[in-house]
Design a protein around this motif. Structure first.
Motif, PDB file in Angstrom:
ATOM      1  N   UNK A 178       9.887  -8.585  22.995  1.00  0.00           N
ATOM      2  CA  UNK A 178       8.433  -8.128  22.801  1.00  0.00           C
ATOM      3  C   UNK A 178       8.625  -7.013  21.729  1.00  0.00           C
ATOM      4  N   UNK A 179       9.819  -6.164  21.467  1.00  0.00           N
ATOM      5  CA  UNK A 179       9.871  -5.494  20.037  1.00  0.00           C
ATOM      6  C   UNK A 179       9.830  -6.550  18.703  1.00  0.00           C
ATOM      7  N   UNK A 180      10.234  -7.819  19.090  1.00  0.00           N
ATOM      8  CA  UNK A 180       9.795  -8.493  17.810  1.00  0.00           C
ATOM      9  C   UNK A 180       8.379  -8.970  17.515  1.00  0.00           C
ATOM     10  N   UNK A 181       7.707  -9.067  18.634  1.00  0.00           N
ATOM     11  CA  UNK A 181       6.115  -8.969  18.705  1.00  0.00           C
ATOM     12  C   UNK A 181       5.672  -8.091  18.059  1.00  0.00           C
ATOM     13  N   UNK A 182       6.045  -6.657  18.326  1.00  0.00           N
ATOM     14  CA  UNK A 182       5.345  -5.344  17.820  1.00  0.00           C
ATOM     15  C   UNK A 182       5.733  -5.030  16.612  1.00  0.00           C
ATOM     16  N   UNK A 183       7.080  -5.755  16.005  1.00  0.00           N
ATOM     17  CA  UNK A 183       7.326  -5.574  14.739  1.00  0.00           C
ATOM     18  C   UNK A 183       6.370  -6.371  13.663  1.00  0.00           C
ATOM     19  N   UNK A 184       6.122  -7.541  14.348  1.00  0.00           N
ATOM     20  CA  UNK A 184       5.525  -8.748  13.521  1.00  0.00           C
ATOM     21  C   UNK A 184       3.831  -8.219  13.404  1.00  0.00           C
ATOM     22  N   UNK A 185       3.539  -7.557  14.589  1.00  0.00           N
ATOM     23  CA  UNK A 185       2.028  -7.015  14.280  1.00  0.00           C
ATOM     24  C   UNK A 185       1.955  -5.820  13.474  1.00  0.00           C
ATOM     25  N   UNK A 186       2.738  -4.902  13.429  1.00  0.00           N
ATOM     26  CA  UNK A 186       2.796  -3.806  12.582  1.00  0.00           C
ATOM     27  C   UNK A 186       3.015  -4.376  11.069  1.00  0.00           C
ATOM     28  N   UNK A 187       3.904  -5.192  10.734  1.00  0.00           N
ATOM     29  CA  UNK A 187       4.203  -5.891   9.504  1.00  0.00           C
ATOM     30  C   UNK A 187       2.865  -6.618   9.210  1.00  0.00           C
ATOM     31  N   UNK A 188       2.161  -7.261   9.924  1.00  0.00           N
ATOM     32  CA  UNK A 188       0.868  -7.988   9.756  1.00  0.00           C
ATOM     33  C   UNK A 188      -0.261  -6.869   9.148  1.00  0.00           C
ATOM     34  N   UNK A 189      -0.406  -5.930   9.707  1.00  0.00           N
ATOM     35  CA  UNK A 189      -1.159  -4.610   9.645  1.00  0.00           C
ATOM     36  C   UNK A 189      -0.777  -4.225   8.389  1.00  0.00           C
ATOM     37  N   UNK A 190       0.306  -3.933   7.876  1.00  0.00           N
ATOM     38  CA  UNK A 190       0.931  -3.403   6.763  1.00  0.00           C
ATOM     39  C   UNK A 190       0.507  -4.145   5.728  1.00  0.00           C
ATOM     40  N   UNK A 191       0.682  -5.492   5.817  1.00  0.00           N
ATOM     41  CA  UNK A 191       0.287  -6.330   4.747  1.00  0.00           C
ATOM     42  C   UNK A 191      -1.385  -6.526   4.300  1.00  0.00           C
ATOM     43  N   UNK A 192      -2.140  -6.395   5.590  1.00  0.00           N
ATOM     44  CA  UNK A 192      -3.362  -6.263   5.334  1.00  0.00           C
ATOM     45  C   UNK A 192      -3.887  -4.897   4.519  1.00  0.00           C
ATOM     46  N   UNK A 193      -3.500  -3.883   4.948  1.00  0.00           N
ATOM     47  CA  UNK A 193      -3.792  -2.543   4.487  1.00  0.00           C
ATOM     48  C   UNK A 193      -3.268  -2.560   3.031  1.00  0.00           C
ATOM     49  N   UNK A 194      -1.966  -2.882   2.802  1.00  0.00           N
ATOM     50  CA  UNK A 194      -1.629  -2.845   1.240  1.00  0.00           C
ATOM     51  C   UNK A 194      -2.356  -3.564   0.373  1.00  0.00           C
ATOM     52  N   UNK A 195      -2.637  -4.932   0.963  1.00  0.00           N
ATOM     53  CA  UNK A 195      -3.708  -5.821   0.041  1.00  0.00           C
ATOM     54  C   UNK A 195      -4.968  -5.093  -0.137  1.00  0.00           C
ATOM     55  N   UNK A 196      -5.508  -4.570   0.813  1.00  0.00           N
ATOM     56  CA  UNK A 196      -6.947  -3.998   0.580  1.00  0.00           C
ATOM     57  C   UNK A 196      -6.767  -2.852  -0.213  1.00  0.00           C
ATOM     58  N   UNK A 197      -5.774  -2.067  -0.194  1.00  0.00           N
ATOM     59  CA  UNK A 197      -5.608  -0.809  -1.122  1.00  0.00           C
ATOM     60  C   UNK A 197      -5.605  -1.358  -2.873  1.00  0.00           C
ATOM     61  N   UNK A 198      -4.752  -2.499  -2.765  1.00  0.00           N
ATOM     62  CA  UNK A 198      -4.800  -3.135  -4.277  1.00  0.00           C
ATOM     63  C   UNK A 198      -6.194  -3.800  -4.649  1.00  0.00           C
ATOM     64  N   UNK A 199      -6.922  -4.191  -3.629  1.00  0.00           N
ATOM     65  CA  UNK A 199      -8.027  -4.826  -4.090  1.00  0.00           C
ATOM     66  C   UNK A 199      -9.031  -3.840  -4.402  1.00  0.00           C
ATOM     67  N   UNK A 200      -9.078  -2.546  -3.788  1.00  0.00           N
ATOM     68  CA  UNK A 200      -9.963  -1.599  -4.296  1.00  0.00           C
ATOM     69  C   UNK A 200      -9.409  -0.643  -5.423  1.00  0.00           C
ATOM     70  N   UNK A 201      -8.327  -1.062  -6.056  1.00  0.00           N
ATOM     71  CA  UNK A 201      -7.795  -0.629  -7.275  1.00  0.00           C
ATOM     72  C   UNK A 201      -6.681   0.468  -6.897  1.00  0.00           C
ATOM     73  N   UNK A 202      -6.337   0.602  -5.862  1.00  0.00           N
ATOM     74  CA  UNK A 202      -5.042   1.290  -5.495  1.00  0.00           C
ATOM     75  C   UNK A 202      -3.472   0.778  -5.753  1.00  0.00           C
ATOM     76  N   UNK A 203      -2.673   1.690  -5.534  1.00  0.00           N
ATOM     77  CA  UNK A 203      -1.339   1.280  -5.786  1.00  0.00           C
ATOM     78  C   UNK A 203      -0.587   1.533  -4.517  1.00  0.00           C
ATOM     79  N   UNK A 204      -0.348   0.687  -3.674  1.00  0.00           N
ATOM     80  CA  UNK A 204       0.567   1.051  -2.248  1.00  0.00           C
ATOM     81  C   UNK A 204       1.969   1.502  -2.779  1.00  0.00           C
ATOM     82  N   UNK A 205       2.531   2.415  -2.015  1.00  0.00           N
ATOM     83  CA  UNK A 205       3.783   2.767  -1.821  1.00  0.00           C
ATOM     84  C   UNK A 205       4.701   1.551  -1.587  1.00  0.00           C
TER      85      UNK A 205
END
Length: 154
Positions: free
Chosen positions: A42-69
């Motif tokens: 189940x921890x693998x599923x949780x990590x995958x979910x968090x990493x998927x959210x991370x990717x979407x959020x970082x890409x949105x930040x880039x899309x609107x002109x930001x620079x993700x950590x």
């Protein structure tokens, strides 16, 4: 449209999601005891979910002109999710309580982001955080249920 606060909260989420993935990974590595065979994968599923959210959020930040950590140093300097050294002494319940604490923080962060993105008129980013909040609440419900408790998310 000013989106300074939106960029800031997106980057906060980048740091926090990066940190929380490590916290979940620690639980994955250090858990022992009742329900291990169910909770370990189940921890693998949780990590995958968090990493998927991370990717979407970082890409949105880039899309609107930001620079993700993007470094461990930046994540550590900016995250509000605490960590502790791994230990085999934690019970399964204690591991789950650590996860609940992290997900509760992410729920609060999502709620704050929903407000900020509404103020700044970025409904695309707001939609991302609404989805994140919904997924986080579902995960909290399941974690609380595993501990025999109601989620009390109302």
């Amino acid at each position: 449209m000013s989106n300074v606060k939106t960029k800031e909260i997106l980057n906060q989420a980048v740091a926090d999601l990066s940190q929380f993935a490590v916290v979940i990974h620690q639980a994955h590595w250090y858990m022992r005891g009742q329900n291990f065979l169910t909770l370990h994968p189940k921890m693998d599923e949780y990590m995958d979910g968090i990493n998927d959210q991370l990717d979407v959020i970082a890409e949105r930040l880039i899309t609107i002109g930001g620079s993700p950590y993007s470094t461990l140093t930046e994540f550590a300097e900016h995250t509000k999710i605490k960590d502790t050294p791994g230990t085999y002494d934690k019970t399964m319940k204690e591991h789950l309580e650590v996860l609940i604490s992290g997900y509760q923080y992410l729920r609060q962060l999502s709620a704050e982001a929903i407000t900020i993105t509404e103020e700044e008129g970025d409904h695309v980013t707001q939609d991302i955080f609404i989805g994140m909040k919904g997924e986080t609440e579902k995960t909290l419900w399941m974690l609380f249920a595993e501990l025999g408790q109601a989620p009390n998310l109302g």
